[in-house]
Design a protein around this motif. Structure first.
Motif, short mmCIF file in Angstrom:
data_model
loop_
_atom_site.label_atom_id
_atom_site.label_comp_id
_atom_site.label_asym_id
_atom_site.label_seq_id
_atom_site.Cartn_x
_atom_site.Cartn_y
_atom_site.Cartn_z
N PHE A 249 0.84 -1.20 0.00
CA PHE A 249 0.00 0.00 0.00
C PHE A 249 0.87 1.25 0.00
O PHE A 249 0.51 2.27 -0.58
CB PHE A 249 -0.91 0.02 1.23
N GLN A 250 2.02 1.17 0.64
CA GLN A 250 3.00 2.26 0.61
C GLN A 250 3.90 2.02 -0.60
O GLN A 250 5.06 1.66 -0.47
CB GLN A 250 3.80 2.28 1.91
N GLN A 251 3.34 2.25 -1.79
CA GLN A 251 3.97 1.80 -3.03
C GLN A 251 5.29 2.50 -3.32
O GLN A 251 6.08 2.01 -4.12
CB GLN A 251 3.00 2.02 -4.19
N GLY A 257 1.01 9.66 -6.79
CA GLY A 257 0.74 10.14 -5.44
C GLY A 257 -0.19 9.22 -4.68
O GLY A 257 -0.57 8.15 -5.14
N ASN A 258 -0.54 9.65 -3.46
CA ASN A 258 -1.56 8.99 -2.64
C ASN A 258 -1.14 7.60 -2.18
O ASN A 258 -1.88 6.63 -2.32
CB ASN A 258 -2.89 8.90 -3.40
N ASP A 259 0.07 7.49 -1.62
CA ASP A 259 0.46 6.25 -0.95
C ASP A 259 -0.43 6.04 0.26
O ASP A 259 -0.91 7.00 0.88
CB ASP A 259 1.91 6.32 -0.48
N GLY A 260 -0.64 4.79 0.62
CA GLY A 260 -1.45 4.47 1.78
C GLY A 260 -0.63 4.52 3.06
O GLY A 260 0.60 4.56 3.05
N ARG A 261 -1.34 4.49 4.19
CA ARG A 261 -0.67 4.45 5.48
C ARG A 261 -0.48 3.03 5.99
O ARG A 261 0.36 2.78 6.85
CB ARG A 261 -1.48 5.25 6.52
N SER A 262 -1.28 2.11 5.50
CA SER A 262 -1.20 0.74 5.99
C SER A 262 0.14 0.11 5.63
O SER A 262 0.65 0.28 4.51
CB SER A 262 -2.33 -0.11 5.39
N ASP A 519 -7.65 6.62 2.13
CA ASP A 519 -6.41 7.21 2.61
C ASP A 519 -5.56 6.19 3.37
O ASP A 519 -4.33 6.28 3.37
CB ASP A 519 -6.70 8.41 3.51
N VAL A 520 -6.21 5.24 4.01
CA VAL A 520 -5.46 4.19 4.71
C VAL A 520 -4.82 3.23 3.72
O VAL A 520 -3.65 2.88 3.83
CB VAL A 520 -6.37 3.43 5.70
N GLY A 521 -5.59 2.80 2.72
CA GLY A 521 -5.05 1.86 1.73
C GLY A 521 -4.36 2.52 0.57
O GLY A 521 -3.60 1.86 -0.14
N GLY A 522 -4.64 3.79 0.33
CA GLY A 522 -3.95 4.50 -0.75
C GLY A 522 -4.43 4.13 -2.13
O GLY A 522 -5.48 3.51 -2.33
N ARG A 523 -3.64 4.52 -3.11
CA ARG A 523 -4.01 4.34 -4.52
C ARG A 523 -4.11 2.86 -4.89
O ARG A 523 -4.98 2.47 -5.68
CB ARG A 523 -2.99 5.06 -5.41
N LEU A 524 -3.25 2.03 -4.36
CA LEU A 524 -3.30 0.61 -4.71
C LEU A 524 -4.59 -0.03 -4.21
O LEU A 524 -5.26 -0.78 -4.95
CB LEU A 524 -2.09 -0.13 -4.12
#
Length: 569
Positions: A249-251, A257-262, A519-524
């Motif tokens: 998720f933090q690709q 943009g928009n990496d996740g926090r998980s 926002d937690v999981g992000g773009r992926l």
């Protein structure tokens, strides 16, 4: 003058022991000449241009040190510069090695090949081997919690129920897996315990890439929605981890943009595989065979390091807990059901055993095994158990009975709405969609009045413009239910996703919506969920075996339909 190369023969000052003029020899020379008075010569005030020629005599000063000593002396003088040089050399060498390693990409370019998919009937499946804990190589890598922490209701769980719902997709604030109480091995006990009857619908035969376009067109898809699926899958494949074959998720893609926090790479890998497999692309057929194989291998390596007598978990350090385990189990079960790869059978048996061991005594599941359940994580476990049924792995009836009792404890309005957690005072939209879908999986027929009322209420909420989690579950529910509002809901969701998909730059083919889940999981995460929402037409066939919409004797012109969805304002 002959000077020996041996340093011991060099002249040295006998009196002081320092290198220099041979004093003995000089004294002898002085003794032979008479002493003469010394006349001081005045110093000229201005230097003259004419200089006296240099004296032919000279003094030879040669060090008495050996070559090794001189080298040691030079090393001492240059120690600082040498240290700096060696440090710089080592740093740059390591940096170059890292760059060369990262420059070796996973082969992602799809190869144009003819794709075919075949699915064998259940009658041809080979029987599963009996499974007992003694067959498992017990290897627990991480220290486990005490089961006492999870077998009783936690005050923290009650206090943080609202906060936990905000993080339903990714990072719940809990610890990793505890020690679990052992239950009987699932495959062996299935022969002695009557299992729930298997639903005839809900199959995955529609995932054949050669026919899925026609199936999509018949059930509400369009060429544009299929093109969006393919673009989304290409983006997912292009963002696969190079170092282990999984996804994150933090690709860490500087161009997107928009990496996740998980921090759960296992959940990211499971969702990505679910999207690829949903389109019919496996590790044995399709343009992404290597990508799917690498993702499966990443999950299997993780499980193999953590399997024990309690089963084989996919729970990682992110504390997303049983969310992760269910997602990974569904992905591997889909791969097995589509390919019958025997290497996937034992990991599925271990995953199944872990789900059964993790169930709370009141029937639900939550982040940590044996914790009092919530509706969302319980819904994921139900889908995982049903996916395992397609692989020939049955679940005992008492497990489902306990799950039904748990869901009934969260029911509102005669079962047409559901609360997320026992501390909640009101029902939630996502929890309601998950609860209704789980009731369909476990016991209710599509004509159950609570299903119809609950579906109408969800359609009245309208398609969300940013909550892909709600849209995904409601779309899947209405597809299986074949509700009379399906046509209008499907059109709104489908066109919303086609419109909002990235069309340019490195993000092309992906989605991201600013939302507590996204926002937690992000773009992926958002892209995988959006792709699976658009795959709904063939990812699973309707649960009750018919493609005809259920109208309950009613017909609604498009403009007069009371449940026609529109986008949120």
């Amino acid at each position: 003058m002959n000077v020996s190369s041996d340093s011991d023969s060099f002249p040295k000052n006998v009196g002081t022991g320092t290198p220099g003029l041979d004093v003995n020899r000089a004294e002898k020379s002085v003794a032979k000449k008479p002493a003469t008075p010394t006349v001081p010569v005045p110093t000229p005030t201005r230097p003259t241009e004419a200089q006296s020629p240099p004296s032919p005599e000279f003094n030879l000063y040669i060090s008495e040190q050996t070559p090794d000593a001189r080298l040691s002396e030079r090393l001492k003088r240059n120690r600082r510069s040498l240290s700096s040089f060696l440090t710089s050399f080592i740093f740059h060498a390591l940096w170059i090695a890292v760059l060369l390693y990262l420059a070796s990409p996973v082969k992602n370019a799809p190869k144009p090949i003819a794709i075919s998919a075949t699915f064998e009937s259940a009658e041809n499946d080979s029987p599963l081997e009996a499974f007992t804990p003694t067959e498992i190589n017990t290897k627990i890598v991480e220290p486990l919690e005490s089961p006492k922490e999870n077998t009783q209701d936690s005050a923290v769980d009650a206090a943080d129920a609202e906060a936990a719902e905000m993080e339903t997709v990714a990072i719940p604030k809990v610890a990793v897996q505890p020690v679990l109480p052992t239950v009987a091995p699932t495959d062996a006990s299935a022969a002695n315990v009557a299992a729930m009857p298997r639903i005839t619908g809900g199959g995955i035969e529609g995932r054949d890439p050669k026919s899925r376009g026609a199936i999509a067109a018949a059930r509400g898809g369009t060429p544009q929605s299929e093109a969006a699926v393919e673009a989304g899958l290409r983006w997912i494949v292009e963002h696969q981890n190079r170092y282990d074959g999984g996804w994150s998720f933090q690709q860490q893609c500087k161009q997107c943009g928009n990496d996740g926090r998980s921090q759960s790479d296992n959940a990211a890998t499971g969702l990505s595989l679910m999207a690829l497999l949903g389109a019919g692309y496996t590790h044995r057929s399709g343009p992404y065979q290597e990508n799917v194989q690498n993702g499966l291998d990443a999950l299997l390596r993780f499980q193999d390091r953590r399997k024990s007598e309690f089963g084989g978990p996919f729970v990682d350090h992110s504390s997303s807990g049983m969310y992760i385990h269910a997602i990974c189990t569904i992905a591997i079960a889909d791969a097995y059901a589509m390919t019958q790869d025997p290497k996937l059978k034992q990991p599925l048996l271990l995953a199944h055993q872990y789900i059964l061991n993790a169930q709370h005594n009141e029937g639900g599941w939550r982040y940590r095994p044996n914790s009092r359940g919530d509706m969302l994580i319980t819904g994921w476990q139900v889908m995982a158990l049903k996916s395992l049924e397609r692989c020939g792995i049955e679940t005992p009836a008492d497990v489902y009975d306990s799950t039904i009792r748990f869901m009934e404890s969260l029911m509102e309005s005669n079962g047409s709405a559901y609360r997320y957690y026992y501390t909640e005072s009101q029902s939630g939209d996502v929890a309601t969609a998950v609860g209704l879908l789980s009731q369909m999986y476990l016991q209710w027929h599509k004509d159950h009045p609570s299903l119809d009322q609950g579906a109408n209420n969800l359609i009245d909420r309208r398609v969300s413009k940013d909550d892909i989690y709600f849209n995904f579950y409601t779309t899947l529910l209405l597809h299986h239910l074949q509700h009379d509002g399906w046509e209008y809901w499907n059109e709104a969701v489908r066109e919303r996703l086609i419109k909002t998909q990235a069309k340019r730059g490195h993000e092309v083919g992906s989605w991201h919506f600013g939302h507590k889940h996204g926002d937690v999981g992000g773009r992926l995460y958002t892209t995988a969920m959006a792709v699976m929402t658009l795959e709904v037409y063939y990812r699973y066939s309707p649960l009750f075996g018919s493609d005809e919409p259920r109208t309950s004797g009613k017909t609604h012109p498009q403009d007069d339909c009371p449940h026609r969805p529109t986008l949120e304002q």
